[in-house]
Every structure is written in structure tokens, then in C-alpha cells.
Motif scaffolding. Structure first.
Motif, mmCIF file in Angstrom:
data_model
loop_
_atom_site.group_PDB
_atom_site.id
_atom_site.type_symbol
_atom_site.label_atom_id
_atom_site.label_comp_id
_atom_site.label_asym_id
_atom_site.label_seq_id
_atom_site.Cartn_x
_atom_site.Cartn_y
_atom_site.Cartn_z
ATOM 1 N N THR A 178 99.100 20.693 58.843
ATOM 2 C CA THR A 178 99.762 19.391 58.881
ATOM 3 C C THR A 178 100.312 19.150 60.291
ATOM 4 O OG1 THR A 178 101.703 20.523 58.074
ATOM 5 C CG2 THR A 178 100.370 19.362 56.435
ATOM 6 N N GLY A 179 101.166 18.154 60.431
ATOM 7 C CA GLY A 179 101.721 17.835 61.747
ATOM 8 C C GLY A 179 101.001 16.628 62.323
ATOM 9 N N SER A 180 101.432 16.213 63.508
ATOM 10 C CA SER A 180 100.807 15.024 64.104
ATOM 11 C C SER A 180 99.436 15.358 64.690
ATOM 12 C CB SER A 180 101.720 14.421 65.169
ATOM 13 O OG SER A 180 102.162 15.434 66.035
ATOM 14 N N SER A 181 99.222 16.615 65.092
ATOM 15 C CA SER A 181 97.942 16.968 65.735
ATOM 16 C C SER A 181 96.713 16.649 64.879
ATOM 17 C CB SER A 181 97.931 18.443 66.140
ATOM 18 O OG SER A 181 99.073 18.756 66.875
ATOM 19 N N ASP A 186 101.293 25.816 55.002
ATOM 20 C CA ASP A 186 102.739 25.925 54.798
ATOM 21 C C ASP A 186 103.328 24.738 54.037
ATOM 22 O OD1 ASP A 186 102.225 24.166 56.870
ATOM 23 O OD2 ASP A 186 103.282 25.285 58.403
ATOM 24 N N TYR A 237 104.580 18.559 52.789
ATOM 25 C CA TYR A 237 103.219 18.727 53.315
ATOM 26 C C TYR A 237 102.163 18.412 52.253
ATOM 27 C CZ TYR A 237 105.030 20.586 57.716
ATOM 28 O OH TYR A 237 105.648 20.720 58.931
ATOM 29 N N GLY A 240 97.471 23.824 64.158
ATOM 30 C CA GLY A 240 98.148 23.116 65.237
ATOM 31 C C GLY A 240 99.017 24.155 65.930
ATOM 32 N N LEU A 241 99.659 23.764 66.997
ATOM 33 C CA LEU A 241 100.497 24.709 67.740
ATOM 34 C C LEU A 241 101.916 24.162 67.844
ATOM 35 C CD1 LEU A 241 100.555 27.304 69.539
ATOM 36 C CD2 LEU A 241 99.978 25.818 71.479
ATOM 37 N N GLY A 242 102.889 24.979 67.433
ATOM 38 C CA GLY A 242 104.289 24.568 67.587
ATOM 39 C C GLY A 242 104.713 24.692 69.044
ATOM 40 N N HIS A 271 104.461 28.651 67.531
ATOM 41 C CA HIS A 271 104.247 29.022 66.132
ATOM 42 C C HIS A 271 102.924 28.473 65.598
ATOM 43 C CE1 HIS A 271 106.730 25.307 64.646
ATOM 44 N NE2 HIS A 271 105.461 25.066 64.351
ATOM 45 N N GLY A 299 101.249 27.752 61.635
ATOM 46 C CA GLY A 299 101.854 27.618 60.314
ATOM 47 C C GLY A 299 103.337 27.453 60.602
ATOM 48 N N PHE A 300 104.174 28.231 59.891
ATOM 49 C CA PHE A 300 105.589 28.266 60.265
ATOM 50 C C PHE A 300 105.944 29.689 60.675
ATOM 51 C CE2 PHE A 300 106.987 24.166 58.070
ATOM 52 C CZ PHE A 300 107.439 23.579 59.248
ATOM 53 N N THR A 331 112.248 24.291 66.249
ATOM 54 C CA THR A 331 111.296 23.661 65.324
ATOM 55 C C THR A 331 111.991 22.539 64.551
ATOM 56 O OG1 THR A 331 110.070 25.715 65.128
ATOM 57 C CG2 THR A 331 109.770 24.130 63.351
ATOM 58 N N ASN A 364 110.792 18.755 64.677
ATOM 59 C CA ASN A 364 110.307 18.094 63.463
ATOM 60 C C ASN A 364 111.263 17.034 62.917
ATOM 61 O OD1 ASN A 364 108.185 19.761 63.799
ATOM 62 N ND2 ASN A 364 108.305 20.780 61.826
ATOM 63 N N ARG A 383 111.954 14.286 64.057
ATOM 64 C CA ARG A 383 111.433 12.923 64.239
ATOM 65 C C ARG A 383 110.840 12.367 62.941
ATOM 66 N NH1 ARG A 383 105.637 14.699 66.496
ATOM 67 N NH2 ARG A 383 105.985 16.851 65.884
ATOM 68 N N LYS A 438 102.925 20.593 75.385
ATOM 69 C CA LYS A 438 102.417 21.880 74.902
ATOM 70 C C LYS A 438 101.649 22.657 75.984
ATOM 71 C CE LYS A 438 102.568 20.783 70.088
ATOM 72 N NZ LYS A 438 101.770 20.327 68.971
HETATM 73 C C1 GLP Z 1 104.764 22.120 62.371
HETATM 74 C C2 GLP Z 1 103.820 22.770 61.330
HETATM 75 C C3 GLP Z 1 102.642 23.405 61.991
HETATM 76 C C4 GLP Z 1 102.132 22.437 63.033
HETATM 77 C C5 GLP Z 1 103.094 22.394 64.181
HETATM 78 C C6 GLP Z 1 102.780 21.379 65.261
HETATM 79 O O1 GLP Z 1 106.051 22.604 62.319
HETATM 80 N N1 GLP Z 1 104.413 23.709 60.452
HETATM 81 O O2 GLP Z 1 101.663 23.755 61.027
HETATM 82 O O3 GLP Z 1 100.890 22.854 63.512
HETATM 83 O O4 GLP Z 1 104.430 22.279 63.737
HETATM 84 O O5 GLP Z 1 103.087 20.093 64.873
HETATM 85 P P1 GLP Z 1 102.559 18.823 65.631
HETATM 86 O O6 GLP Z 1 101.085 18.788 65.415
HETATM 87 O O7 GLP Z 1 103.255 17.658 64.994
HETATM 88 O O8 GLP Z 1 102.930 19.009 67.073
#
Ligand code: GLP
Length: 241
Positions: free
Chosen positions: A36-39, A67, A80, A132-134, A138, A140-141, A161, A165, A167, A202
Motif C-alpha cells: 500500500t502507500g502512495s507509491s 501489512d 490497508y 514500497g520504501l519507507g 522500512h 512493509g512495516f 513513520t 503517514n 498526511r 527518498k
Molecule cells: C508505509 C507502508 C509501506 C509503504 C511505505 C511507503 O508506511 N507500510 O508498505 O511502502 O510506507 O509509503 P509511500 O509509498 O506512501 O511513500
């Protein structure tokens, strides 16, 4: 690691969707690990389009998400499960019973992590795990920690985190403090890993993930030890390499 350079978010989404589409085409009953996430939103839009125009068939595909926030149910628009239904599952011909997300409403953490880890193991080897990449590295979480967590677990989210998140929530206080997440070991068992990264914010962490030492304080750096990782990143995200 294979690194595919994309011009921007749109181009990253298109290229990453092609990779997932090729897996589904080659193996119509594949198992996909989703994120999940914006990516991934743009990538999912591309997959929806491919399904709508008859290029892709998800009827036999099974999925497991990385997650879920503890405390949020499928009807909560920040969960999610809600995200996946609205950004992908409701718009493609997948059998919703073949889609899996940890149960955020299960209060017994030991029970839920054991159930989800078994579920993922029983599904069989993931054909592709999307990540995706935190901002703190990170996946996942799985937050920076002294060791790489092996299996699905309940984790406390890092203040960074929660900040990143917030936003999506009314305020930082509304962001759940804990989440269920597949472990790094669970993720590393996937046959292929697809990491998508975009944006200047990032760039520094992505450079550490790709070129830095493999260090549990940069959880995604473990991907250097996986032998089939494709990173699709835009120019801004690749600017510190
Ligand atoms: C979140 C999710 C991750 C996601 C990451 C990046 O916290 N748990 O799975 O990949 O952060 O989010 P975004 O794609 O919004 O930058």
C-alpha cells in the motif's frame, strides 16, 4: 539488483505494471505479495486498465498484503484492506476471497501474527513481492531495528513513520501506533521482488539501500542478498546514487 530508471512517477508506474503484468501472463494462477502507500497507486491504475481492456486476467490470482494498522477494520478508509479494495480489487476480476490482508481488528496480536504467517506459508512461494520504501528504509512495516525480523509480527511504528503517514489521517494522534506486518524473512522468500521508489525525499535512503552495508537499521538493505530484485525508481529517487 536490477535498476530500471523511470522518468517520473507516471513512467515508474507504467514500467512496474508491465513487470507485474508479465508475471500474471506467464502464470495466471500466480501468488502476488502486494503493498500500500502512495507509491503503488499509479501502478494499480495501470493494472486496472490492462484488466478492463482484456489484456490481463486476475481470476486465478491470489494475493497477500504486507501489512495492516492494528485497530482499523475494512470499513475504515485508512485501513490497508480498504485501500486495496478501493485502489485495486474492486476494479479487477479477482476473487476477493483470494485476497489477504492482516486482520487489523484482531486484538490478540499473537493469534493474528501466527494466523497470517501460516496463511502466507500455506499460499506457497510468492511469485512476486511488490514493495514500497519507507523514508527510514522500512519495507512493509519492518522498522529499523537491531535485527531483521523473520516472521509476521506486531510492531510499534517509528515516530518518523507516524509523521510520514499522518498526511492520510486527520492528525498525527489518529495514526495507529502499532501494525501487523510480514517479517523480512517472509518477504525474502518471494521468488521475485519489485521495489518501486519515487521522489527526491527518498533519494538518500535509496542510495543506502542499494549501495550501503546490509544493516537492519536500513531494513530494505537486506534486498542486496536476494537474487531477483528489480528496483523501478524515478530520476529524483535515483539522484543520490
Ligand atoms: C508505509 C507502508 C509501506 C509503504 C511505505 C511507503 O508506511 N507500510 O508498505 O511502502 O510506507 O509509503 P509511500 O509509498 O506512501 O511513500
Amino acid at each position: 539488483m536490477r535498476i530500471i530508471r523511470a522518468k517520473d512517477y507516471e513512467d515508474m508506474s507504467k514500467k512496474a505494471a508491465e513487470i507485474i503484468a508479465s508475471v500474471v501472463t506467464l502464470k495466471p494462477d500466480c501468488i502476488l505479495g502486494l503493498a500500500t502507500g502512495s507509491s503503488p497507486i499509479g501502478l494499480y491504475k495501470n493494472l486496472i486498465e490492462k484488466c478492463k481492456n482484456g489484456e490481463l486476467d486476475f481470476s486465478q490470482v491470489k494475493t497477500a498484503n504486507l501489512d495492516e494498522y492494528v485497530g482499523l477494520g475494512p470499513d475504515d478508509d485508512q485501513s490497508y484492506r480498504y485501500f486495496m479494495n478501493n485502489n485495486l480489487f474492486n476494479h479487477i476480476n479477482i476473487n476477493i476471497e483470494n485476497t489477504n490482508v492482516p486482520n487489523g481488528l484482531e486484538k490478540d496480536a499473537d493469534k493474528e501474527v501466527a494466523r497470517y504467517e501460516k496463511l502466507v506459508q500455506d499460499l506457497g512461494e510468492m511469485d512476486l513481492q511488490l514493495l514500497g520504501l519507507g523514508l527510514d528504509g522500512h519495507i512493509g512495516f519492518n522498522e529499523p531495528a537491531p535485527v531483521f525480523p523473520k516472521v509476521t509480527q506486531c510492531v510499534e511504528l517509528d515516530p518518523s513513520t507516524i509523521e510520514a503517514n499522518k498526511r492520510f489521517f486527520a492528525s498525527a494522534d489518529d495514526v495507529p501506533r502499532t501494525a501487523y506486518t510480514m517479517g523480512i524473512g517472509t518477504i525474502m522468500r518471494a521468488k521475485k521482488v519489485l521495489l518501486i521508489v519515487n521522489g527526491k525525499a527518498k533519494a538518500e535512503i535509496l542510495a543506502k539501500v542499494i549501495n550501503g552495508p546490509v544493516d537492519p537499521m536500513v531494513p530494505a538493505s537486506i534486498l542486496q542478498f536476494h537474487n531477483d530484485v528489480t528496483v523501478v525508481a524515478d530520476e529524483e529517487a535515483l539522484s543520490a546514487l
